[in-house]
Design an enzyme around this catalytic site. Structure first.
Site, PDB file in Angstrom:
ATOM      1  CG  HIS A 201      -2.076   0.980   1.270  1.00 20.66           C
ATOM      2  ND1 HIS A 201      -1.991   2.344   1.297  1.00 20.66           N
ATOM      3  CD2 HIS A 201      -3.558   0.753   0.709  1.00 20.66           C
ATOM      4  CE1 HIS A 201      -3.107   2.820   1.155  1.00 20.66           C
ATOM      5  NE2 HIS A 201      -3.982   1.684   0.733  1.00 20.66           N
TER       6      HIS A 201
ATOM      7  CG  ASP B 275      -8.568  -4.438  -2.803  1.00 19.27           C
ATOM      8  OD1 ASP B 275      -7.593  -3.353  -3.177  1.00 19.27           O
ATOM      9  OD2 ASP B 275      -9.561  -4.273  -2.694  1.00 19.27           O
TER      10      ASP B 275
END
Ligand code: SDX
Length: 436
Positions: free
Chosen positions: A313, A371
């Site tokens: 991320h 996700d």
């Protein structure tokens, strides 16, 4: 934002005059250096492709501490919101700045409920798509098409118009996503049912048919509602920044949100949940847990383009708090459905364990993001992989519109217009064709 008593001094080794730049403090998080006068005073731009060190705006909506793995919506920790609130309460929080009391909650739920239908003409847009069109292609078209129905009544400079656009978008996204799904499988659209909650209504529009009544399963409804909460907003991510930049021209809010849908589709962003599930299914097909070592080797091979989808991320250099909550939801849903031994979930947890112990991932601070598990939950809910990102767009719409309205409501906002470092050809004259 509060001026800091600290100043930044920028000096140049070529003897050009140094300049002093003000700093501003937020309520929490990093201070910012105000460079608005930099070009005027130095003739120089800053250079920050991907905006890794750039604050694009002053916002009061969402705060992320990437090192701590903390996510706050209007100051409330995501863990508490996911446990104690439902999605419409979180929508109220993001749009109006605080959680509603019982009366405000009732009024807000009623308002949203009464905006869930779309204009009957909308169904004719769907007919233009192939049945096997990707749902995100359909959603990009449908959300943009909403502009055609409200263009004359959306003066973005009017706060009441902005509020109505927010209500319409929050209310209509579930209807449009369900329509995109039904169109793809050749089933008739199911109209919203006002007696149901927001998330129960969505599940019914997705899975009911005119042939028999559909009773929403409370565990599954709670799970999809939590998925919406976890995806609702996330500071200035790529799609939110797209919505802000698009909306800064004063365009119709539906068009700006359509731009956000288009951006979210990318596999590096919202498309990662679809890609993460496909990745797990591929590993499962090729041997499952025993093949994880081989897969991880491919990921670490610089010559391969293989990434561990659902990991890493830009901001979180610790565990994405949403991933933890999503993993818990996985347990709950799979348990409720008697799928506790779901091979894909076991594979995901084994992959997570191995990756978190591997120096490659540890050194790069790569942790599971929202996700990684969301695809497994959605698959268990009966949602097809191709619709995962459309569900993400449904949930993120409230964040996009809250951020858009915050920007438009800021008297300081201007149309976004970044500059560049030009590295192309210097001025040259066109030669006649015969001399080129
Ligand atoms: C979302 O911004 C947001 O807030 C987004 C989001 C939201 O709610 O809006 O949180 C939603 O988009 C979550 C992210 C979903 N994307 C994925 O899961 C796709 C896989 N992840 C990567 O593509 C990547 O991690 C990004 C795009 C998410 C972040 O990329 P960065 O910050 O630019 O990190 P990077 O590419 O510079 O990576 C640093 C290093 C690199 O290796 P080196 O060049 O240093 O050797 O880590 C490696 C990368 O190659 N790396 C990965 C990896 N992610 C980064 N290696 C393998 N697998 C990965 N997933």
């Amino acid at each position: 934002m509060t001026p800091s008593d600290v100043k930044a001094t920028l000096s140049f080794s070529d003897g050009s005059p140094s300049i002093e730049l003000p700093l501003y403090k937020g309520s929490i998080g990093p201070d910012v250096i105000d460079i608005r006068k930099l070009y005027g005073q130095t003739g120089k731009f800053t250079y920050d492709p991907g905006f890794l060190s750039t604050a694009s705006c002053n916002s009061t909506i969402t705060y992320i501490d990437g090192d701590k793995g903390e996510l706050l919506y209007r100051g409330y920790p995501i863990e508490q919101l996911a446990e104690q609130c439902d999605f419409l309460e979180v929508c109220h929080l993001l749009i109006y700045g605080d959680l509603p009391d019982a009366e405000k909650r009732g009024n807000f739920v009623k308002t949203i409920t009464n905006h869930t239908m779309v204009n009957e003409q909308m169904q004719f847009f769907l007919r233009g798509f192939r049945r096997d069109a990707h749902p995100m292609a359909v959603m990009t078209g449908l959300v943009g098409a909403l502009s055609a129905f409200y263009h004359d009544s959306t003066d973005v400079q009017n706060p009441r118009h902005r509020e109505i656009a927010a209500h319409r978008l929050i209310a209509k996204m579930p209807t449009l996503v369900a329509m995109a799904y039904k169109y793809g499988i050749g089933q008739p659209y199911i109209y919203p049912k006002n007696s149901l909650s927001y998330s129960a209504n969505f599940m019914r529009m997705m899975f009911a048919t005119p042939c028999e009544e559909y009773e929403p399963n409370d565990v599954l409804v709670r799970a999809i509602d939590r998925i919406f909460i976890l995806h609702a907003d996330h500071e200035q991510n790529a799609s939110t920044s797209t919505v802000r930049l698009c909306g800064s021209s004063g365009t119709n809010p539906f068009a700006a949100i359509a731009a956000g849908v288009a951006c979210l589709w990318g596999p590096a962003h919202g498309g990662a949940n679809e890609a993460a599930l496909s990745m797990l299914e591929d590993i499962q097909r090729n041997g499952g847990v025993e093949k994880i070592g081989e897969f991880i080797k491919q990921v670490k091979d610089k010559n391969s383009t293989v990434k561990l989808m659902g990991f890493g991320h830009r901001v979180y250099k610790n565990y994405d708090p949403r991933a933890k909550l999503m993993r818990e939801t996985c347990h709950e849903v799979l348990g409720a459905l008697g799928l506790g031994n779901d091979p894909l979930f076991k594979l995901a947890m084994a992959l997570e364990k191995i990756a978190l112990e591997d120096e490659y991932f540890v050194a790069r601070k790569l942790y599971p993001n929202v996700d990684f598990y969301s695809g497994i939950v959605q698959r268990a809910l009966g949602i097809p992989v191709s619709l995962f990102t459309a569900i993400f767009a449904l949930a993120r719409t409230v964040g996009w519109i809250a951020q858009l309205n915050e920007m438009i409501g800021d008297p300081e906002y201007k149309i976004g217009r970044p500059r560049q470092l030009y590295a192309g050809a210097a001025r040259r004259d066109v030669k006649p064709l015969a001399q080129r």
